[in-house]
Design an enzyme around this catalytic site. Structure first.
Site, PDB file in Angstrom:
ATOM      1  N   HIS A  45     -15.760  27.420 -16.164  1.00 22.14           N
ATOM      2  CA  HIS A  45     -17.135  27.643 -15.704  1.00 22.14           C
ATOM      3  C   HIS A  45     -18.009  26.476 -16.106  1.00 22.14           C
ATOM      4  O   HIS A  45     -19.204  26.612 -16.271  1.00 22.14           O
ATOM      5  CB  HIS A  45     -17.721  28.909 -16.332  1.00 22.14           C
ATOM      6  N   THR A  79     -14.613  -9.823  11.715  1.00 20.23           N
ATOM      7  CA  THR A  79     -13.383  -9.728  10.922  1.00 20.23           C
ATOM      8  C   THR A  79     -13.058 -11.124  10.406  1.00 20.23           C
ATOM      9  O   THR A  79     -13.823 -12.075  10.631  1.00 20.23           O
ATOM     10  CB  THR A  79     -12.172  -9.273  11.761  1.00 20.23           C
ATOM     11  N   SER A 114     -17.067  34.528  -8.964  1.00 17.94           N
ATOM     12  CA  SER A 114     -16.597  33.693  -7.857  1.00 17.94           C
ATOM     13  C   SER A 114     -16.680  32.224  -8.248  1.00 17.94           C
ATOM     14  O   SER A 114     -17.291  31.865  -9.259  1.00 17.94           O
ATOM     15  CB  SER A 114     -17.443  33.962  -6.614  1.00 17.94           C
ATOM     16  N   PRO A 117     -15.772  -9.112   4.066  1.00 17.20           N
ATOM     17  CA  PRO A 117     -14.996  -9.629   2.935  1.00 17.20           C
ATOM     18  C   PRO A 117     -13.744 -10.385   3.367  1.00 17.20           C
ATOM     19  O   PRO A 117     -13.376 -11.390   2.741  1.00 17.20           O
ATOM     20  CB  PRO A 117     -14.634  -8.378   2.131  1.00 17.20           C
ATOM     21  N   GLY A 118     -13.081  -9.947   4.434  1.00 13.26           N
ATOM     22  CA  GLY A 118     -11.881 -10.638   4.900  1.00 13.26           C
ATOM     23  C   GLY A 118     -12.221 -12.059   5.336  1.00 13.26           C
ATOM     24  O   GLY A 118     -11.494 -13.019   5.033  1.00 13.26           O
ATOM     25  N   THR A 144      -5.264  -3.278   5.751  1.00 14.84           N
ATOM     26  CA  THR A 144      -5.219  -3.935   7.046  1.00 14.84           C
ATOM     27  C   THR A 144      -5.054  -5.435   6.873  1.00 14.84           C
ATOM     28  O   THR A 144      -4.290  -6.090   7.583  1.00 14.84           O
ATOM     29  CB  THR A 144      -6.542  -3.673   7.793  1.00 14.84           C
TER      30      THR A 144
HETATM   31  P1  ADP Z   1      -8.473  -1.530   4.933  1.00 17.77           P
HETATM   32  O1  ADP Z   1      -8.800  -1.123   3.548  1.00 17.77           O
HETATM   33  O2  ADP Z   1      -9.507  -1.115   5.929  1.00 17.77           O
HETATM   34  O3  ADP Z   1      -7.113  -1.161   5.393  1.00 17.77           O
HETATM   35  P2  ADP Z   1      -8.659  -4.194   3.847  1.00 17.77           P
HETATM   36  O4  ADP Z   1      -9.673  -3.793   2.839  1.00 17.77           O
HETATM   37  O5  ADP Z   1      -7.324  -4.600   3.383  1.00 17.77           O
HETATM   38  O6  ADP Z   1      -8.530  -3.130   5.005  1.00 17.77           O
HETATM   39  O7  ADP Z   1      -9.226  -5.405   4.696  1.00 17.77           O
HETATM   40  C1  ADP Z   1     -10.479  -5.373   5.306  1.00 17.77           C
HETATM   41  C2  ADP Z   1     -10.607  -6.621   6.117  1.00 17.77           C
HETATM   42  O8  ADP Z   1      -9.656  -6.603   7.162  1.00 17.77           O
HETATM   43  C3  ADP Z   1     -11.930  -6.763   6.802  1.00 17.77           C
HETATM   44  O9  ADP Z   1     -12.854  -7.396   5.939  1.00 17.77           O
HETATM   45  C4  ADP Z   1     -11.597  -7.609   8.024  1.00 17.77           C
HETATM   46  O10 ADP Z   1     -11.793  -8.978   7.782  1.00 17.77           O
HETATM   47  C5  ADP Z   1     -10.124  -7.430   8.212  1.00 17.77           C
HETATM   48  N1  ADP Z   1      -9.789  -6.745   9.471  1.00 17.77           N
HETATM   49  C6  ADP Z   1      -9.952  -5.454   9.764  1.00 17.77           C
HETATM   50  N2  ADP Z   1      -9.506  -5.202  11.012  1.00 17.77           N
HETATM   51  C7  ADP Z   1      -9.062  -6.372  11.530  1.00 17.77           C
HETATM   52  C8  ADP Z   1      -8.482  -6.784  12.780  1.00 17.77           C
HETATM   53  N3  ADP Z   1      -8.274  -5.909  13.764  1.00 17.77           N
HETATM   54  N4  ADP Z   1      -8.148  -8.063  12.923  1.00 17.77           N
HETATM   55  C9  ADP Z   1      -8.359  -8.954  11.929  1.00 17.77           C
HETATM   56  N5  ADP Z   1      -8.901  -8.621  10.733  1.00 17.77           N
HETATM   57  C10 ADP Z   1      -9.250  -7.365  10.537  1.00 17.77           C
END
Ligand code: ADP
Ligand code: MG
Length: 572
Positions: free
Chosen positions: A218, A477, A54, A539-540, A426
């Site tokens: 394996h 954020t 298995s 980080p954003g 995002t």
């Molecule tokens: P993911 O990988 O989650 O799609 P990224 O890595 O490109 O997103 O970006 C992450 C950053 O996006 C976060 O550090 C934050 O600053 C920013 N962020 C996440 N959600 C929002 C939001 N609703 N409005 C503004 N900034 C956001």
């Protein structure tokens, strides 16, 4: 110690689960354990029986049913079944013409299946065996054990299942099986060994950036450890080795891209495309490309390629209908598989802004900073998100530099275009919105935008980011860096704001960004990790702060020296 297997009777418990999931197809017999197909094809004269250790699922049990196997004997993990399992399964599954045993070439399996065959013969049941030995990495001429049996077993079982449904005799099936094996070869690679069920550690360790070439199913180490090449090169090399090992024969081939347990469907399908290209380039005709996890090695990260040269009539056996738990993609490719050329990439053309040295200088400065801190930002996104942030940001900036180089336009407009159109995640498009507003106040020449103009642009960017993403200050954020920047730029009551507004704005951005470390994220992916994010700056927000540091560096070089270094800001 496997991660989620029951401690007692894992194999039996899984067998019961398969029968629960496919009640019309599979039934479980115990004492000894074997599984049987409930509704074999009425035209069958020979029962097909297979089995083995298995941990290779869906191998064997997934092929139980019409168009597949009549009985399967699973051993313990990576251990041969006992001859009694095989014997009793065969007695139960034998047709009027007897039983065909399909055996992967491993000493324990061969011995147990042969003992079962002796007993069957002794009991008057006609029996024959097909030995699958497709793994070319074990092709050493001096080996008495011969090649291992691996993923070609799926092809053998599928084609023999279809032939058995057509009423083929025991001799015909045995001869066909032996021919299929002779025209099949496989080769497997792994980037990470499977988790050992006993220790919970990888069965062997590989240095980062290396692969084992020629692994077994394996956890047997490969014959060679190689530097991890780009995937297209790897597929080319594997295709070369397969074709060297295969006997000459028809140009029609069936190709199985088999995952070894932890390789994603995304990867396997991509490899399927690359393999198809390799085969076409060599004048072969791939009749079917079959990506999926069919013969696993528990959770090994790796894949194997199997090629079978298809003799006359075999393609029809491949496409014959099945009713088995495993649904094989058993359609053939259209003969004229003209892959339409990729549509030319649509690019949104932007009006070329007049050359703006100020904006270009900001872009170059920001690009330099991002290069320095990219890994720091990625590490932070690994702690609270998915670890792509630094790469996305750096990729977008690189693209903006390329755009600005190409048309000599404004650096901020190039950033806006790159991030709005080409950066995923995002944050990419949100940065794009901000850059778009900043670009609209980027003056021609090398002068700076006025404080009021920049204040208006940042406020408009902030409003757009809020409209789209819904984040408010305090949600942890990039808004937490942007909002204090907008405020600082709008504040004309403080002397510093008037004297060095951009430096003051950058200071506010840095303070806001660093303060996110004490916040619990309420937006974006970081909101899922709860308290784990506390203590980690967003980080954003840090990237926004670095943008304003770049603007201050360019337009207020004298006062910008007060600002902390980018490496320091992103240190965690
Ligand atoms: P993911 O990988 O989650 O799609 P990224 O890595 O490109 O997103 O970006 C992450 C950053 O996006 C976060 O550090 C934050 O600053 C920013 N962020 C996440 N959600 C929002 C939001 N609703 N409005 C503004 N900034 C956001
Ligand atoms: Mg991310």
């Amino acid at each position: 110690m496997s991660y989620f297997l029951p401690e007692t009777d894992p194999v039996l418990t899984a067998a019961r689960g398969l029968a629960l999931a496919h009640p019309g197809m599979v039934e479980v017999h115990t004492g000894p354990l074997y599984l049987r197909a409930r509704a074999p094809h009425p035209d069958r004269r020979v029962g097909l029986v297979s089995g083995g250790g298995s941990g290779h699922e869906p191998l064997h049990t997934g092929l139980l049913g019409r168009g597949g196997l009549d009985a399967v004997c699973p051993g313990e993990i990576f251990a041969s079944p006992h001859n009694r399992q095989i014997y009793e399964a065969s007695v139960a599954a034998a047709g009027p013409d007897g039983v065909l045993l399909i055996v992967k070439n491993y000493t324990g399996d061969v011995i147990n299946f042969q003992i079962a065959a002796e007993r069957l013969r002794h009991g008057g049941i006609p029996v024959a065996t097909v030995l699958v030995d497709d793994d070319l990495s074990t092709d050493a001429a001096d080996s008495a054990t011969g090649r291992r049996g691996t993923a070609a077993t799926v092809v053998v079982e599928k084609l023999l299942g279809a032939a058995a449904d057509r009423g083929a005799s025991l001799e015909e099936l045995a001869a066909l099986g032996t021919e299929i094996v002779a025209r099949s070869r496989s080769i497997a690679v792994a980037a990470r060994a499977q988790t050992s069920p006993t220790t919970g550690n990888p069965a062997f360790t590989l240095n980062p950036g290396t692969l084992d070439y020629g692994v077994g199913i394996h956890g047997e180490r490969g014959t060679r450890t190689i530097a991890h090449p780009p995937i297209d090169e790897l597929v080319r090399r594997m295709t070369d080795d397969l074709l060297d090992a295969l006997p000459a024969g028809p140009a029609e081939v069936l190709a199985v891209v088999n995952g070894l347990g932890a390789t994603t469907s995304l990867e396997l399908h991509a490899i399927g495309t690359l393999l198809n290209e390799q085969l076409l380039a060599r004048g072969l005709r791939p009749v079917a490309i079959v990506p999926g996890t069919y013969t696993a090695a528990l959770d090994m990260s790796g894949f194997s390629l199997t090629l079978t040269r298809l003799e006359e009539g075999w393609a029809e056996l491949w496409t014959a209908p099945t009713e088995t738990p495993l649904v094989l993609p058993n359609l053939t490719l259209a003969a004229d598989q003209d892959i339409p050329p990729a549509a030319p990439r649509q690019t949104v053309t932007r009006a070329v802004a007049p050359r703006a040295e100020g904006g270009r200088a900001v872009l170059d400065r920001f690009a330099l900073i991002v290069t320095q801190v990219r890994d720091n930002l990625t590490r932070l996104d690994q702690l609270v998100g998915d670890g792509d942030f630094g790469d996305n940001l750096a990729g977008g900036v690189r693209r903006a530099v390329k755009l600005a180089d190409e048309d000599g336009g404004d650096g901020l407009a190039a950033l806006a275009e790159a991030f709005l159109n080409d950066v995923g995640g995002t944050s990419g498009p949100l940065f794009g919105l901000l850059f778009q507003h900043l670009a609209s106040v980027s003056p021609a020449g090398d002068e700076a935008p006025s404080r009021e103009a920049l204040a208006g642009a940042v406020a408009a960017g902030l409003a757009a980011v809020h409209r789209v993403g819904g984040a408010n200050p305090g949600d942890c954020t990039l808004v937490d860096a942007l909002a204090p920047t907008a405020e600082a730029l709008a504040d004309t009551t403080r002397e510093e704001s008037v004297e060095a507004p951009f430096t003051e704005a950058a200071q506010a951005a840095v303070r806001g960004a660093l303060a996110t470390a004490s916040l619990r994220p309420r937006r974006g992916r970081a909101s899922y990790v709860g308290d784990h994010a506390i203590g980690v700056p967003d980080p954003g927000a840090l990237a926004v702060a670095l943008l304003f540091v770049a603007i201050a560096d360019v337009h207020e070089p004298a006062t910008a020296t007060r600002l902390p270094a980018p490496g320091y800001i992103t240190l965690h």
